[in-house]
Motif scaffolding. Structure first.
Motif, PDB file in Angstrom:
ATOM      1  N   GLY A 158      -3.356   9.895 -11.307  1.00 43.57           N
ATOM      2  CA  GLY A 158      -3.448   9.185 -10.035  1.00 43.57           C
ATOM      3  C   GLY A 158      -3.053  10.091  -8.901  1.00 43.57           C
ATOM      4  N   ARG A 159      -3.400   9.639  -7.687  1.00 50.55           N
ATOM      5  CA  ARG A 159      -3.035  10.421  -6.500  1.00 50.55           C
ATOM      6  C   ARG A 159      -2.994   9.482  -5.306  1.00 50.55           C
ATOM      7  N   THR A 160      -2.607  10.007  -4.168  1.00 53.85           N
ATOM      8  CA  THR A 160      -2.546   9.156  -2.996  1.00 53.85           C
ATOM      9  C   THR A 160      -3.964   8.808  -2.541  1.00 53.85           C
ATOM     10  N   ILE A 161      -4.136   7.596  -2.069  1.00 50.56           N
ATOM     11  CA  ILE A 161      -5.457   7.217  -1.560  1.00 50.56           C
ATOM     12  C   ILE A 161      -5.504   7.365  -0.039  1.00 50.56           C
ATOM     13  N   ASP A 162      -4.372   7.709   0.575  1.00 49.25           N
ATOM     14  CA  ASP A 162      -4.388   7.943   2.025  1.00 49.25           C
ATOM     15  C   ASP A 162      -3.466   9.120   2.369  1.00 49.25           C
ATOM     16  N   ASP A 163      -2.275   8.838   2.886  1.00 44.62           N
ATOM     17  CA  ASP A 163      -1.358   9.928   3.271  1.00 44.62           C
ATOM     18  C   ASP A 163      -0.648  10.505   2.039  1.00 44.62           C
ATOM     19  N   ALA A 164      -0.302  11.788   2.117  1.00 42.92           N
ATOM     20  CA  ALA A 164       0.600  12.360   1.129  1.00 42.92           C
ATOM     21  C   ALA A 164       2.001  11.838   1.433  1.00 42.92           C
ATOM     22  N   ALA A 165       2.865  11.826   0.415  1.00 37.78           N
ATOM     23  CA  ALA A 165       4.223  11.310   0.603  1.00 37.78           C
ATOM     24  C   ALA A 165       4.947  12.067   1.717  1.00 37.78           C
ATOM     25  N   GLY A 166       4.781  13.385   1.730  1.00 34.26           N
ATOM     26  CA  GLY A 166       5.448  14.197   2.744  1.00 34.26           C
ATOM     27  C   GLY A 166       4.949  13.901   4.150  1.00 34.26           C
ATOM     28  N   GLU A 167       3.667  13.584   4.247  1.00 34.01           N
ATOM     29  CA  GLU A 167       3.109  13.217   5.557  1.00 34.01           C
ATOM     30  C   GLU A 167       3.778  11.961   6.091  1.00 34.01           C
ATOM     31  N   ALA A 168       4.024  11.002   5.191  1.00 36.84           N
ATOM     32  CA  ALA A 168       4.687   9.764   5.610  1.00 36.84           C
ATOM     33  C   ALA A 168       6.081  10.091   6.159  1.00 36.84           C
ATOM     34  N   PHE A 169       6.784  11.021   5.507  1.00 36.53           N
ATOM     35  CA  PHE A 169       8.094  11.448   6.018  1.00 36.53           C
ATOM     36  C   PHE A 169       7.947  12.055   7.417  1.00 36.53           C
ATOM     37  N   PRO A 201       7.246  -2.410   2.882  1.00 38.72           N
ATOM     38  CA  PRO A 201       6.307  -2.680   1.779  1.00 38.72           C
ATOM     39  C   PRO A 201       6.215  -1.530   0.772  1.00 38.72           C
ATOM     40  N   ARG A 202       5.930  -1.895  -0.473  1.00 36.05           N
ATOM     41  CA  ARG A 202       5.690  -0.926  -1.537  1.00 36.05           C
ATOM     42  C   ARG A 202       4.174  -0.914  -1.787  1.00 36.05           C
ATOM     43  N   GLY A 203       3.512   0.164  -1.383  1.00 30.16           N
ATOM     44  CA  GLY A 203       2.045   0.212  -1.477  1.00 30.16           C
ATOM     45  C   GLY A 203       1.547   0.294  -2.907  1.00 30.16           C
ATOM     46  N   LEU A 204       0.415  -0.387  -3.152  1.00 30.54           N
ATOM     47  CA  LEU A 204      -0.285  -0.322  -4.455  1.00 30.54           C
ATOM     48  C   LEU A 204       0.599  -0.666  -5.647  1.00 30.54           C
ATOM     49  N   THR A 205       1.469  -1.677  -5.465  1.00 22.82           N
ATOM     50  CA  THR A 205       2.304  -2.076  -6.599  1.00 22.82           C
ATOM     51  C   THR A 205       1.959  -3.493  -7.062  1.00 22.82           C
ATOM     52  N   PHE A 214      -1.191   6.170  -5.296  1.00 19.51           N
ATOM     53  CA  PHE A 214      -0.197   5.913  -4.270  1.00 19.51           C
ATOM     54  C   PHE A 214      -0.875   5.587  -2.944  1.00 19.51           C
ATOM     55  N   SER A 215      -0.165   4.851  -2.101  1.00 22.17           N
ATOM     56  CA  SER A 215      -0.607   4.633  -0.729  1.00 22.17           C
ATOM     57  C   SER A 215       0.631   4.599   0.146  1.00 22.17           C
ATOM     58  N   PHE A 216       0.670   5.466   1.161  1.00 22.75           N
ATOM     59  CA  PHE A 216       1.835   5.501   2.045  1.00 22.75           C
ATOM     60  C   PHE A 216       1.493   5.165   3.486  1.00 22.75           C
ATOM     61  N   SER A 217       0.198   4.934   3.736  1.00 21.67           N
ATOM     62  CA  SER A 217      -0.233   4.677   5.103  1.00 21.67           C
ATOM     63  C   SER A 217       0.329   3.341   5.611  1.00 21.67           C
ATOM     64  N   GLY A 218       0.273   2.325   4.763  1.00 20.53           N
ATOM     65  CA  GLY A 218       0.771   1.006   5.156  1.00 20.53           C
ATOM     66  C   GLY A 218       2.267   1.030   5.416  1.00 20.53           C
ATOM     67  N   LEU A 219       2.985   1.760   4.607  1.00 15.76           N
ATOM     68  CA  LEU A 219       4.432   1.883   4.767  1.00 15.76           C
ATOM     69  C   LEU A 219       4.769   2.547   6.108  1.00 15.76           C
ATOM     70  N   LYS A 220       4.069   3.633   6.366  1.00 18.33           N
ATOM     71  CA  LYS A 220       4.272   4.360   7.617  1.00 18.33           C
ATOM     72  C   LYS A 220       4.033   3.445   8.816  1.00 18.33           C
ATOM     73  N   THR A 221       2.940   2.687   8.764  1.00 21.18           N
ATOM     74  CA  THR A 221       2.604   1.778   9.860  1.00 21.18           C
ATOM     75  C   THR A 221       3.645   0.672   9.983  1.00 21.18           C
ATOM     76  N   ALA A 222       4.118   0.169   8.853  1.00 23.40           N
ATOM     77  CA  ALA A 222       5.131  -0.889   8.874  1.00 23.40           C
ATOM     78  C   ALA A 222       6.415  -0.392   9.535  1.00 23.40           C
ATOM     79  N   VAL A 223       6.802   0.836   9.231  1.00 21.21           N
ATOM     80  CA  VAL A 223       8.009   1.401   9.846  1.00 21.21           C
ATOM     81  C   VAL A 223       7.811   1.534  11.352  1.00 21.21           C
TER      82      VAL A 223
END
Ligand SMILES: [Zn+2]
Lengths: 344, 216
Positions: A158-169, A201-205, A214-223
């Motif tokens: 598996g891999r991220t479907i949008d942002d990389a984890a580091g990008e979200a940081f 939110p916890r993306g794709l769970t 993984f998906s971190f775009s929604g988390l980033k937007t939520a923050v």
């Protein structure tokens, strides 16, 4: 016979890395970074990175040779990141490695950057247990891999479907007014915060979601929404709590998926790599959950988690030991090199 | 002395081997390879082929010469870092020259493709000395008399004939001759000062003036 002495080059992003290993022993890990030059752009500018690689290349080789206490002519093989990464940046390393290999009349191995992130752990913890599950998380990648044989069989789970984890940081750091790159300052701020303060939110769970993506775009937007709502209301932003809650969401999702991948595949070894693997909360939570699940966790030291030349040399050493054929003379760079291609 | 010369400033990469002295240059072998954007793939094989053609081993080479551009950056860097690394690995001096100096000869204005509808150019007097440039402009704004040599694709936009000419090994050696003749060449610092490409353009990158909210 002595174990092979391998010179490794890494230039896939903003770090110019030159590493030297003998077998599983790390002899040198010289690094030059152009990170400070990218800071004001809030992200890595490919042309600036490529220019810096060219400038730093020969001096970094010299530092590595001096650190290892060897001469270039002692080298048995040369390895270089051939992809994935930024094309212009990769090409500086590939061209340099080809030239050193030609001049020293030694075999050249063009290797996969992601597989090298896994290989680097062998320098600290010895031969990899195979199969292992590997989770690589950085500003450029977020991947879960099944590794039956690091020299020639690595499978993407598996891999991220949008942002990389580091990008979200990085993006969350920007929202919070923290410097780039965002990983270290968020980690630091989070230490003073309450990780359960805000339920991000916890993306794709969800039940029907891809179990290893993984998906971190929604988390980033939520923050960002949460912070902006406070700002609009004229309320203070509890920086430490936001950082801790965000970091908890990332660590929770990553470790849950990694442990699940181990269980599903009957694998009892997990290796972490990439810059985000230097995050203290991710390491702690991974340790906790792996211990509970009976999984042996292997995490390289933070310096070896981020991009460096030693990881490329480590994979090169592994390839030499496995008798894998060196690269053809027309080796180039492939910005989208698939993980199934460990070397080319 | 035996010199290895390289250039990747144009879509045709050049690798040549020459016997050079202050009095005469004899090109022993040259590979000019149309490479498009495949300089990294094709350069080291071209070097090996040129050495083989010349019957010269890399260990016999005394110095390396490389074009520093101007040229499209990604390909340009391939040649420069290759020259720097080869020279470093073998403990040889390396000399950088303006790539346009190595195109054509005599009084001329050299024009090559700078992409984005622009050209790299430099002007030379009858003795072959660079008198203006190198620089980058739109062809319509060049405002120089001919004769033009280099990339004929720009003839129409320059409104003048452009005699096709490429970077050559002989041209690179000619441009490097003063540096090759300098006795200090062989006792420079280790590692040598980095070769500086003639980029002539800043990196494409604009710092954000205002940080946008992520949700916008
Ligand atoms: Zn990486």
């Amino acid at each position: 016979m002595n174990e092979p002495l391998v010179l490794g080059f890494e230039t896939s992003c903003d770090e110019t890395g030159v590493g030297i290993v003998r077998g599983h022993t790390l002899l040198a890990d010289a690094l030059a970074t152009s990170m400070a030059e990218h800071e004001r752009f809030g992200g890595v500018v490919p042309e600036i990175a490529s220019r810096a690689h060219l400038e730093a290349m020969v001096p970094t080789v010299h530092r590595a040779l001096a650190e290892a206490g060897i001469a270039a002519s002692d080298i048995d093989a040369v390895a270089v990141t051939s992809g994935p990464g930024l094309t212009g940046a990769l090409l500086v390393g590939v061209a340099a490695a080809k030239a050193y290999a030609l001049a020293l009349d030694k075999p050249l191995y063009g290797v996969n950057h992601l597989a090298a992130h896994v290989a680097v752990d062998e320098l600290q913890h010895g031969p990899l247990a195979e199969p292992s599950i590997a989770m690589l998380v950085s500003g450029g990648h977020s991947s879960l891999l099944l590794v039956p044989d690091l020299a020639q069989d690595v499978q993407p789970l598996g891999r991220t479907i949008d942002d990389a984890a580091g990008e979200a940081f990085d993006k969350v750091a920007r929202v919070l007014g923290l410097p780039f790159p965002g990983g270290p300052p968020i980690d630091k701020a989070a230490r003073e915060g309450d990780a359960s303060a805000i339920a991000f939110p916890r993306g794709l769970t969800g039940r029907g979601d891809a179990p290893y993506d993984f998906s971190f775009s929604g988390l980033k937007t939520a923050v960002a929404r949460w912070v902006e709502a406070r700002q609009r209301a004229g309320e203070p932003v509890p920086l430490a709590d936001v950082a801790a809650s965000f970091q908890e969401a990332v660590a929770d999702v990553l470790t849950a998926k990694a442990v699940r991948a181990c269980r599903d595949h009957g694998v009892d070894h997990l290796v972490l790599g990439g810059g985000v693997a230097a995050n203290s909360r991710l390491r702690a939570l991974a340790e906790e959950r792996c211990a509970a699940a009976g999984i042996v966790l292997r995490v390289p030291s933070p310096k070896l988690c981020t991009d460096n030349g030693a990881m490329v040399a480590a994979l090169g050493s592994r390839l030499v030991a496995a008798g894998v054929a060196p690269s053809a003379p027309d080796l180039g760079a492939d910005s989208a090199l698939p993980i199934t291609t460990v070397s080319r | 002395m035996l010199v290895l010369a390289l250039d990747t400033a144009t879509p045709t990469l050049v690798a040549g081997v020459a016997r050079w002295s202050p009095e005469a240059t004899e090109v022993l072998a040259e590979r000019a390879v149309p490479s498009g954007t495949k300089h990294a793939e094709l350069l080291t094989p071209a070097i090996r082929a040129a050495l083989d053609d010349a019957g010269v081993a890399l260990a016999e080479i005394d110095a390396v010469v490389t074009g520093l551009g101007p040229g499209p950056f990604t390909g340009l860097r391939v040649g420069i870092v290759t020259a720097a690394a080869l020279a470093d690995a073998r403990g040889l001096p390396v000399v950088g020259v303006c790539s346009l100096d190595a195109v054509g000869s005599g009084a001329r204005t050299v024009v090559t493709d700078a992409r984005r509808k622009e050209i790299y150019w430099a002007a030379y007097d009858a003795a072959g000395v660079c008198v203006e440039g190198p620089d980058v402009v739109r062809p319509a704004e060049l405002g120089r008399p001919g004769p033009f040599v280099g990339d004929p694709a720009f003839a129409e936009r320059l409104g003048a004939e452009v005699v096709e000419a490429q970077v050559t090994t002989a041209g690179l050696l000619r441009a490097a001759s003063a540096q090759l003749a300098d006795p200090a060449l062989f006792d420079g610092p280790t590692p040598p000062a980095p070769l500086v490409p003639l980029y002539l353009r800043r990196p494409d990158a604009v710092p954000p003036t205002t940080i946008k909210a992520v949700t916008q």
